[in-house]
Design an enzyme around this catalytic site. Structure first.
Site, mmCIF file in Angstrom:
data_model
loop_
_atom_site.group_PDB
_atom_site.id
_atom_site.type_symbol
_atom_site.label_atom_id
_atom_site.label_comp_id
_atom_site.label_asym_id
_atom_site.label_seq_id
_atom_site.Cartn_x
_atom_site.Cartn_y
_atom_site.Cartn_z
ATOM 1 N N TYR A 11 1.082 -6.084 -5.550
ATOM 2 C CA TYR A 11 -0.377 -6.113 -5.415
ATOM 3 C C TYR A 11 -1.022 -6.528 -6.739
ATOM 4 C CZ TYR A 11 -5.080 -4.475 -4.173
ATOM 5 O OH TYR A 11 -6.426 -4.392 -3.901
ATOM 6 N N ASP B 19 -6.238 -3.769 2.358
ATOM 7 C CA ASP B 19 -5.630 -3.800 1.025
ATOM 8 C C ASP B 19 -5.718 -2.434 0.354
ATOM 9 O OD1 ASP B 19 -4.983 -6.396 1.357
ATOM 10 O OD2 ASP B 19 -6.357 -7.198 -0.142
#
Length: 837
Positions: free
Chosen positions: A344, A103
């Site tokens: 995100y 991530d």
């Protein structure tokens, strides 16, 4: 060959679908020139204290503080299988370089870097950085791989945070626990760099509520009548003291993100101290007439709110739908990873960068595929999209921009109700910030009413008596048409002018009472954490202030969940309330700094500076070491507080009497033990031979002295077996094998085999394939591994719904000749205990 390390299997699949043609491998996806493997959250973690020094294994004050020269890593329990795959691939000489595709944030950087370090890998690393997982975003990020060294500062900040939490949490927890045990307490007191200040904020609010003494007051309202253009007009007004007129032209700042029902408590200038005083004002007003002294009319424009970062989204979802911070984060992650509907979510930015403006028309065209949003999108697309600095500001964007919809059209059938709600919040917020301002006409009327010479007025009140009314009429809905912050209604006042006569038609008093502070909920706590405990009104904070809060947007929900899991805080509806154990912890802790949100907020600011390369990691960690020394010294020299003798009762009700001492037995963390504490040897481990021991089983053991034969245990050799559970001579739970002799019985995990006894109940018959009392499949059952998730169906197995959080439990679908789904479900019975139970 290239090796790609993703953070989750789902991300690995997304990458594979774009990068090329892949086939399945062991814990990875394989093509001719690329292998993609994945972590399952954190595969490795910091070692326990005993790894660095054997003296640190025992909990003793004299061995503190524990400050390793260098930190070591170890595989995380439950992730060893996948870690073996990742480690092998990282060490494989066939790969010339590694791509970090975890991530795009501080935590993702830390997950990869710890794996890279623990594997001893020295290969060059590139960074894959994407804020969205749509095919276009993945393809773009794959084409723009950058050297991983660009994110060394981010990795240093992540490492500092993990090591600082280890140092502060473990040393403070051990020190306070050892101190309280000197006075006979048996509780484990868990302290943390972020969790303890967070607990202190909730406790401060709870104590203010408990100490609050309501005060009665009275208000007076009147109906006024005047002639406007030859017609009679009436309106309601409220009496106030003369000193209250100074703010008549000002209004309390209204937040577009707050619901309209915030507070109805009367202002101080409108209050009277007794019913008699109120009636005296009513009598002085009755039958009188006055003049309009002020008739202020202004037009106000209300700008749209900012885009969402994670904290703002969590707060709004809690206010609107009652979703907890953890629930909103989980839903947002699903919308990002699984559905590809939002960007995100773990971001702390509420702005966009200039290069993203060109992407907005495409996003709007995609969102227009949903009928409810189409009219708003078409109106915006009809003209040029030129958002101002309130939306676009490069200086306000760090690693990630604000949360946006990706423009993909959702399939309603694939979304849960709460996923639809959170997605709707994100879409409407984007449409709102691109929409025009809302416009209101505001009116303030003040009427002065002279009093009769013989009127009896309360002390401190003199004529004339002032009556004020405020009106608000929406002239242009603007952004509120698409993203209304809450229910509101227009209050229209007549167009009277200064000097017009206004008669008092009637007047009346009403009793009121001051209100205590509102209990904390997720939204209020997130705001307090973001503001590092400072008492601030809701406002748009500068970027520097964002980095001075408690924790980060990505970690705040986890901090709250830790307090809930450890029994320091409980939920009562939407409210968060501190338990007796939580208050005892704070009262027992003699270090005020550990309970200070401001101090910890400054640490978060320094971590942000490390990430940006403006502070050295070494300097920060040296300061942390000194801070840990001061904490331990303060606790070591503290007198024992009375709260230290509080025992842990938060685990739940008594399950039965202890067979050794007769005291109540309760769930205590990972074990079942009695109230006598450590002096009684009785204990039942919460996991025996890799199987969870549930509340029902313990109750049966305490009632009968033994249980029926239970299936689903697994030996150290990996073989399944069945056994009853009884209490051994040493007071610990042990296995009984009715069909085996003591000589052939082998010890298993967490227990020692005991000789067969004639008193052992007959083994329960296995459930039939058609038993109506058992579920048809394990789907929906509580996860026997983490106890927090539920089992969901995957492609080839049932697994835990919390797989994103790292739970690796899975049970394969039935095969030919194997157990049926019902038998698999039966094997997983009894349902594991719920949190706190």
């Amino acid at each position: 060959m290239r090796l790609v390390v993703a953070e989750k299997p789902s991300v690995a699949r997304d990458l594979a679908s774009v990068v090329g043609r892949f086939r399945s491998g062991e814990g990875c996806l394989v093509s001719d020139d690329v292998v993609i493997t994945w972590c399952v959250g954190h595969l490795v973690e910091l070692e326990d204290p005993a790894h660095y020094d054997p003296a640190w294994k025992a909990w003793r004050l004299e061995t503190l503080p524990m400050i390793p020269q260098t930190f070591a890593l170890r595989p995380r329990d439950g992730a060893r299988d996948q870690w073996a795959v990742v480690k092998r691939l990282l060490k494989d000489k066939a790969f010339r370089e590694v791509i970090n595709a975890c991530d795009a944030g501080r935590e993702g950087e830390h997950i990869f870097r710890t794996c890279y370090e623990a594997a001893g890998c020295k290969k060059p690393v590139l960074r894959f950085w994407a804020s969205s997982l749509t095919e276009e975003a993945v393809r773009t990020a794959w084409a723009k791989l950058v050297p991983a060294s660009r994110y060394d500062g981010l990795a240093d900040a992540a490492r500092c945070r993990a090591e600082a939490d280890w140092l502060v949490g473990l040393n403070a927890t051990r020190a306070l626990t050892c101190l309280t045990r000197q006075g006979g307490g048996d509780a484990l007191w868990s302290l943390g760099r972020v969790q303890t200040p967070t607990l202190a904020m909730i406790a401060t609010r709870d104590r203010a509520i408990a100490a609050f003494q309501p005060e009665a007051y009275w208000t007076v309202s009147a109906t006024l009548r005047a002639e406007v253009d030859g017609q009679s007009a009436t309106w309601k007004a409220t009496w106030l003291r003369a000193e209250g007129l100074a703010d008549s032209g000002r209004r309390p700042k209204e937040s577009p993100e707050a619901d309209a029902d915030a507070d109805t408590e009367a202002a101080h200038a409108e209050r009277l101290g007794s019913a008699a005083d109120a009636e005296a004002v009513v009598a002085a007003l009755s039958g009188r007439a006055g003049k309009v002294e002020r008739a202020d009319r202004t037009r106000k424009t209300e700008r749209p709110p900012l885009l969402y970062d994670l904290t703002a989204l969590q707060r709004r979802a809690n206010q609107r739908y009652g979703l907890s911070a953890a629930q909103t984060l989980e839903i947002a992650q699903a919308l990002y990873e699984r559905h590809k509907l939002i960007t995100y979510p773990r971001t702390d930015a509420r702005h966009l960068t200039e290069d993203q403006v060109g992407e907005l028309p495409g996003i709007l065209r995609g969102v227009a595929g949903v009928p409810v949003y189409r009219p708003f999108c078409e109106a915006l697309l009809a003209g040029p999209i030129r958002p101002g600095k309130r939306v676009v500001d490069n200086a306000e964007v760090g690693d990630h921009h604000a949360i946006l919809p990706t423009g993909r059209v959702p399939d309603p059938a694939r979304l849960t109700v709460d996923e639809k709600r959170v997605y709707d919040l994100v879409v409407r917020r984007l449409l709102a910030v691109l929409s025009p301002d809302a416009v209101f006409d505001l009116t303030t009327l003040v009427v002065g009413v002279p009093v009769a010479p013989d009127a009896l007025l309360p002390d401190g009140v003199a004529g004339p008596l002032w009556l004020r009314a405020r009106g608000r009429v929406q002239q242009q809905a603007g952004w509120r048409a698409v993203d209304p912050p809450g229910a509101s209604r227009d209050v229209e006042l007549p167009r009277v002018e200064v000097g017009d006569v206004a008669a008092v038609v009637d007047a009346a008093s009403r009793a009121g009472e001051t209100k205590p502070p509102r209990p904390m909920d997720d939204a209020a706590l997130l705001l307090a954490m973001e503001n590092a405990g400072r008492e601030l009104d809701e406002k748009e904070l500068a970027r520097a202030m964002r980095h001075s809060g408690l924790g980060t947007p990505a970690t705040r929900a986890a901090v709250l969940q830790t307090l809930l899991d450890r029994g320091y805080v409980v939920r009562k509806g939407r409210e968060l309330r501190v338990t007796d154990k939580g208050f005892a912890l704070l009262d027992s802790c003699p270090v005020d700094d550990l309970k200070s949100a401001v101090i910890t907020g400054r640490w978060e600011q320094r971590l942000a500076e490390i990430a940006e390369g403006r502070e050295a990691r070494e300097r920060f960690m040296n300061d942390v070491g000194g801070y840990v020394h001061s904490i331990v010294d303060a606790i070591r020299g503290a007198s024992l507080p009375a709260a230290a003798l509080v025992r842990e009762r938060e685990e739940g009700p008594s399950l039965g009497a202890c067979p050794r001492c007769g005291q109540p037995v309760r769930k205590r963390g990972p074990v079942y033990a009695c109230d006598t504490g450590r002096s009684c040897p009785f204990v039942v481990f919460g996991t025996m031979a890799k199987k969870t021991v549930g509340l029902k089983l313990v109750k049966e053991l305490l009632k009968n002295g033994t249980t029926a034969v239970v299936e689903g245990f697994t030996s150290k050799a990996g073989k399944p077996f069945s056994a009853a559970i009884t209490v051994g001579p040493d007071g610990k739970a042990t296995f009984v094998f009715p069909e085996r002799s003591a000589a052939s019985a082998q010890p298993h995990d967490d227990a020692t085999a005991a000789p067969a006894r004639s008193s052992t109940p007959k083994a329960a018959a296995p459930p039939s394939r058609t038993s109506p009392k058992l579920p048809a499949t394990p789907e929906g059952m509580a996860c026997p591994e983490c106890h927090r998730g539920t089992l969901v169906a995957g492609r080839s197995a049932w697994g835990c719904s919390r797989w994103r959080e790292g739970c690796v439990f899975r049970v394969g679908f039935p095969t030919a000749g194997g157990p049926t789904p019902t038998e698999i479900a039966a094997r997983l019975q009894p349902t594991p205990p719920s949190r706190g139970g």
